[in-house]
Write an enzyme that holds these catalytic residues in place. Structure first.
Site, PDB file in Angstrom:
ATOM      1  N   LYS A   1      -2.680 -45.667  40.597  1.00 45.51           N
ATOM      2  CA  LYS A   1      -2.526 -43.971  41.576  1.00 45.51           C
ATOM      3  C   LYS A   1      -1.940 -44.822  42.839  1.00 45.51           C
ATOM      4  CE  LYS A   1      -2.506 -40.558  38.778  1.00 45.51           C
ATOM      5  NZ  LYS A   1      -2.091 -39.743  38.585  1.00 45.51           N
TER       6      LYS A   1
ATOM      7  N   TYR B   1      -6.969 -48.572  37.113  1.00 46.73           N
ATOM      8  CA  TYR B   1      -6.265 -47.266  37.260  1.00 46.73           C
ATOM      9  C   TYR B   1      -6.285 -46.881  38.563  1.00 46.73           C
ATOM     10  CZ  TYR B   1      -7.035 -42.596  37.524  1.00 46.73           C
ATOM     11  OH  TYR B   1      -7.162 -40.993  37.748  1.00 46.73           O
TER      12      TYR B   1
ATOM     13  N   THR C   1      -5.406 -38.991  42.894  1.00 47.88           N
ATOM     14  CA  THR C   1      -6.915 -38.427  42.105  1.00 47.88           C
ATOM     15  C   THR C   1      -8.031 -38.658  43.527  1.00 47.88           C
ATOM     16  OG1 THR C   1      -8.866 -39.827  41.101  1.00 47.88           O
ATOM     17  CG2 THR C   1      -6.817 -40.806  41.449  1.00 47.88           C
ATOM     18  N   ASP C   2      -9.249 -38.875  43.571  1.00 49.38           N
ATOM     19  CA  ASP C   2      -9.936 -39.274  44.976  1.00 49.38           C
ATOM     20  C   ASP C   2     -10.603 -40.494  44.720  1.00 49.38           C
ATOM     21  OD1 ASP C   2     -11.856 -38.849  42.280  1.00 49.38           O
ATOM     22  OD2 ASP C   2     -13.129 -37.431  44.218  1.00 49.38           O
ATOM     23  N   GLU C   3     -10.111 -41.079  43.604  1.00 54.63           N
ATOM     24  CA  GLU C   3     -10.281 -42.650  43.342  1.00 54.63           C
ATOM     25  C   GLU C   3      -9.705 -43.479  44.129  1.00 54.63           C
ATOM     26  OE1 GLU C   3     -11.263 -43.527  39.182  1.00 54.63           O
ATOM     27  OE2 GLU C   3     -12.361 -42.329  38.947  1.00 54.63           O
TER      28      GLU C   3
HETATM   29  P1  NAD Z   1      -4.936 -37.207  30.340  1.00 50.52           P
HETATM   30  O1  NAD Z   1      -4.982 -38.646  29.578  1.00 50.52           O
HETATM   31  O2  NAD Z   1      -5.893 -36.214  29.494  1.00 50.52           O
HETATM   32  O3  NAD Z   1      -3.599 -36.429  30.180  1.00 50.52           O
HETATM   33  C1  NAD Z   1      -2.636 -37.154  30.147  1.00 50.52           C
HETATM   34  C2  NAD Z   1      -1.643 -37.038  29.761  1.00 50.52           C
HETATM   35  O4  NAD Z   1       0.085 -37.482  30.029  1.00 50.52           O
HETATM   36  C3  NAD Z   1      -1.049 -37.166  28.325  1.00 50.52           C
HETATM   37  O5  NAD Z   1      -0.706 -35.292  27.332  1.00 50.52           O
HETATM   38  C4  NAD Z   1      -0.479 -37.855  27.302  1.00 50.52           C
HETATM   39  O6  NAD Z   1       0.548 -37.781  26.448  1.00 50.52           O
HETATM   40  C5  NAD Z   1       0.645 -38.134  28.786  1.00 50.52           C
HETATM   41  N1  NAD Z   1       1.842 -39.330  29.047  1.00 50.52           N
HETATM   42  C6  NAD Z   1       0.812 -40.359  29.091  1.00 50.52           C
HETATM   43  N2  NAD Z   1       1.828 -41.501  29.451  1.00 50.52           N
HETATM   44  C7  NAD Z   1       2.813 -40.929  29.552  1.00 50.52           C
HETATM   45  C8  NAD Z   1       4.256 -41.312  30.004  1.00 50.52           C
HETATM   46  N3  NAD Z   1       4.459 -42.354  30.229  1.00 50.52           N
HETATM   47  N4  NAD Z   1       4.864 -40.129  29.753  1.00 50.52           N
HETATM   48  C9  NAD Z   1       4.997 -39.107  29.606  1.00 50.52           C
HETATM   49  N5  NAD Z   1       2.964 -38.444  29.353  1.00 50.52           N
HETATM   50  C10 NAD Z   1       2.602 -39.143  29.138  1.00 50.52           C
HETATM   51  O7  NAD Z   1      -5.047 -36.911  31.384  1.00 50.52           O
HETATM   52  P2  NAD Z   1      -5.984 -35.861  32.131  1.00 50.52           P
HETATM   53  O8  NAD Z   1      -7.305 -35.698  32.598  1.00 50.52           O
HETATM   54  O9  NAD Z   1      -5.007 -34.689  32.165  1.00 50.52           O
HETATM   55  O10 NAD Z   1      -5.113 -35.809  34.186  1.00 50.52           O
HETATM   56  C11 NAD Z   1      -4.186 -35.349  34.426  1.00 50.52           C
HETATM   57  C12 NAD Z   1      -3.337 -36.429  36.308  1.00 50.52           C
HETATM   58  O11 NAD Z   1      -4.133 -35.871  36.295  1.00 50.52           O
HETATM   59  C13 NAD Z   1      -3.505 -37.981  36.246  1.00 50.52           C
HETATM   60  O12 NAD Z   1      -2.360 -38.386  36.865  1.00 50.52           O
HETATM   61  C14 NAD Z   1      -4.997 -38.246  36.283  1.00 50.52           C
HETATM   62  O13 NAD Z   1      -4.530 -39.346  37.373  1.00 50.52           O
HETATM   63  C15 NAD Z   1      -4.828 -36.566  37.682  1.00 50.52           C
HETATM   64  N6  NAD Z   1      -6.570 -36.558  37.724  1.00 50.52           N
HETATM   65  C16 NAD Z   1      -7.404 -36.287  36.608  1.00 50.52           C
HETATM   66  C17 NAD Z   1      -8.084 -36.074  36.805  1.00 50.52           C
HETATM   67  C18 NAD Z   1      -9.540 -36.010  36.103  1.00 50.52           C
HETATM   68  O14 NAD Z   1     -10.839 -35.994  36.081  1.00 50.52           O
HETATM   69  N7  NAD Z   1      -9.550 -35.855  34.389  1.00 50.52           N
HETATM   70  C19 NAD Z   1      -9.028 -35.896  38.260  1.00 50.52           C
HETATM   71  C20 NAD Z   1      -7.800 -35.759  39.450  1.00 50.52           C
HETATM   72  C21 NAD Z   1      -7.080 -36.268  39.772  1.00 50.52           C
HETATM   73  O1  DAU Z   2     -12.904 -38.634  40.633  1.00 53.26           O
HETATM   74  C1  DAU Z   2     -11.397 -38.737  39.133  1.00 53.26           C
HETATM   75  C2  DAU Z   2     -11.692 -39.143  38.471  1.00 53.26           C
HETATM   76  O2  DAU Z   2     -12.398 -38.952  37.374  1.00 53.26           O
HETATM   77  C3  DAU Z   2     -10.026 -39.651  37.488  1.00 53.26           C
HETATM   78  O3  DAU Z   2      -8.963 -39.801  38.136  1.00 53.26           O
HETATM   79  C4  DAU Z   2     -10.007 -39.832  36.450  1.00 53.26           C
HETATM   80  O4  DAU Z   2      -9.091 -39.431  35.164  1.00 53.26           O
HETATM   81  C5  DAU Z   2     -11.033 -39.161  35.571  1.00 53.26           C
HETATM   82  O5  DAU Z   2     -10.959 -40.304  34.069  1.00 53.26           O
HETATM   83  C6  DAU Z   2     -12.634 -39.734  36.153  1.00 53.26           C
HETATM   84  O6  DAU Z   2     -12.754 -41.280  36.318  1.00 53.26           O
HETATM   85  P1  DAU Z   2     -14.385 -41.396  35.808  1.00 53.26           P
HETATM   86  O7  DAU Z   2     -14.951 -42.441  35.694  1.00 53.26           O
HETATM   87  O8  DAU Z   2     -15.335 -40.886  37.255  1.00 53.26           O
HETATM   88  O9  DAU Z   2     -14.558 -40.286  34.572  1.00 53.26           O
HETATM   89  P2  DAU Z   2     -15.571 -41.142  33.459  1.00 53.26           P
HETATM   90  O10 DAU Z   2     -15.496 -39.363  33.000  1.00 53.26           O
HETATM   91  O11 DAU Z   2     -14.963 -42.132  32.740  1.00 53.26           O
HETATM   92  O12 DAU Z   2     -16.716 -41.132  33.647  1.00 53.26           O
HETATM   93  C7  DAU Z   2     -17.899 -40.559  34.801  1.00 53.26           C
HETATM   94  C8  DAU Z   2     -19.108 -40.960  35.036  1.00 53.26           C
HETATM   95  O13 DAU Z   2     -20.313 -41.347  33.873  1.00 53.26           O
HETATM   96  C9  DAU Z   2     -18.663 -42.519  35.452  1.00 53.26           C
HETATM   97  O14 DAU Z   2     -20.069 -42.943  36.783  1.00 53.26           O
HETATM   98  C10 DAU Z   2     -19.194 -43.549  34.402  1.00 53.26           C
HETATM   99  C11 DAU Z   2     -19.952 -42.437  34.069  1.00 53.26           C
HETATM  100  N1  DAU Z   2     -19.566 -42.268  32.259  1.00 53.26           N
HETATM  101  C12 DAU Z   2     -18.983 -42.711  31.734  1.00 53.26           C
HETATM  102  C13 DAU Z   2     -18.617 -42.725  30.691  1.00 53.26           C
HETATM  103  C14 DAU Z   2     -17.621 -42.645  29.619  1.00 53.26           C
HETATM  104  C15 DAU Z   2     -21.539 -43.204  31.429  1.00 53.26           C
HETATM  105  O15 DAU Z   2     -22.177 -43.312  32.302  1.00 53.26           O
HETATM  106  N2  DAU Z   2     -21.335 -43.170  30.488  1.00 53.26           N
HETATM  107  C16 DAU Z   2     -20.180 -42.728  29.503  1.00 53.26           C
HETATM  108  O16 DAU Z   2     -20.011 -43.180  27.795  1.00 53.26           O
END
Ligand code: NAD
Ligand code: DAU
Length: 351
Positions: A163, A159, A134-136
């Protein structure tokens, strides 16, 4: 035929990836390993029920025996590690599980793949481990500049610290053993099947019910949004053609302040769902602890080296996403019943 071990393939991005890959490539097999935590949902994979190219296995990526058994049973060409605890707010309340899954689970996956793929002094040809990061991990930007692959890691939340730590183990395996890896670091994804703890589906769900729309702080934190299918395409391309040992940033230069996103969803829902949904629902609430101010990806490397580009402009992607949630009310009702209610009450209490 290529065989993939995909972890976390019942979560948001993982399930979109499995669906994308099976649509795009006829001759592949995917073994999908997911623990089915609160974020994993087999309903996300309904579309491919009965497809013999897909095998689902419920297992924990930290479980050495279960994962080694899969490597003994299948000759995997690729491991794509999506599985993770993914929500920043949860990591602030309970960091330990983020270390267990995101760090311990990654190291377990690396060890199992390394043992299975070992040959002579090195590794069998054509194998690759891809870590979905992730970019985070880069931390937070000021008003200018972008994250590049060379930007030093500077995670702030539990988190992102987990990562970043996982990324370092992936690179350590490459540098120490010559183990074949890539890392992708993508910006915020949005699209179908995203769990409604994340901003976009949470706002859609609350607005539909005329519940308060919680905006952290001043609403001016900036995220760089990418439609999930564009992320899936990038991962496919990096797995196929990424140079060994390289990191690829993935993002579409689509930076928006959170309040813009919230207002956009209100406007769209007012137009196509219920005209009484309006901005009076917005509620500015206490800020997230350690809230990163701005993320912005420089995707030039993946564009230049692999020819990747984002296909879905935000204006289209957000409407596709809202339409998906409007058409899938039962999915939303099921994932927000039970444990979600407790999560929401606890997370937003006093807000
Ligand atoms: P998500 O939380 O929707 O899904 C995570 C999945 O992993 C779930 O199906 C969960 O059951 C499974 N899981 C959790 N712990 C586990 C374990 N110990 N063993 C096996 N399975 C397990 O997450 P997402 O948003 O789909 O993110 C997927 C990946 O992409 C993550 O690695 C996250 O860091 C990365 N990522 C997410 C975003 C985003 O915006 N959501 C952006 C960049 C990178
Ligand atoms: O940048 C990639 C990341 O994006 C991934 O690695 C993470 O897995 C994914 O969860 C996401 O992280 P963020 O923290 O950016 O996503 P989130 O949707 O939780 O929040 C997006 C923005 O919105 C953040 O600045 C916090 C804000 N927010 C979020 C929630 C849930 C609010 O203002 N109100 C809310 O209730």
């Amino acid at each position: 035929m290529k065989t993939y071990l995909v972890t976390g393939g019942a979560g948001f991005i993982g399930s979109n990836f499995v669906l994308y890959m099976l649509k795009k490539h006829k001759d592949i097999k995917i073994v999908n390993v997911d623990k089915l935590t609160y974020a994993g949902n087999l309903e996300n994979l309904k579309e491919i029920e009965g497809d013999e190219r897909h095998v689902f296995v419920q297992a924990d990526i930290c479980d050495r025996e279960a994962i080694s058994k899969l490597f003994a049973e299948y000759d995997f060409d690729y491991v794509i590690n999506f599985a993770a605890e993914s929500h920043v707010d949860r990591s602030i309340k309970n960091p330990e599980i983020f270390v267990d899954t995101n760090v311990g689970g990654t190291v377990n996956m690396l060890q199992c793949a390394k043992n299975a793929w070992a040959e002579g002094e090195g590794f069998k040809a054509g194998k690759k481990y891809l870590q979905v990061s992730t970019d985070e991990v880069y931390g937070s930007l000021g008003d200018d500049g972008f994250f590049m692959e060379t930007t030093p890691l500077c995670p702030h939340s539990p988190y992102s610290a987990s990562k970043a730590s996982a990324d370092m183990f992936v690179m350590a395996f490459h540098d120490t053993y010559g183990f074949p890896v890539n890392i992708t670091r993508c910006s915020n994804n949005y699209g179908p099947y995203q769990f409604p703890e994340k901003l976009i589906p949470l706002i859609i769900n609350n607005a539909k019910q005329k519940k308060a729309l919680p905006v952290y702080g001043d609403g001016m934190n900036v995220r760089d949004w990418l439609y999930v299918e564009d992320h899936c395409k990038a991962i496919d391309m990096v797995a196929e053609n990424g140079r060994d040992g390289e990191v690829y940033n993935v993002g579409g230069h689509n930076e928006r302040p959170n309040i813009f996103i919230v207002k956009k969803i209100i406007e769209s829902l007012a137009g196509k769902y219920d005209k009484t949904i309006d901005e009076s629902l917005i509620k500015y609430v206490e800020d997230r602890k350690g809230h990163d101010r701005r993320y912005g990806i420089d995707p030039q490397k993946i564009k230049d080296e692999l020819g990747w580009y984002p296909e879905t402009p935000f204006e289209k992607g957000i409407e596709l996403t809202i339409d998906w949630y409007l058409a899938n009310t039962e999915w939303m009702e099921r994932v927000t019943s039970g444990a979600y209610q407790n999560y929401y009450a606890d997370m937003y209490k006093g807000k």
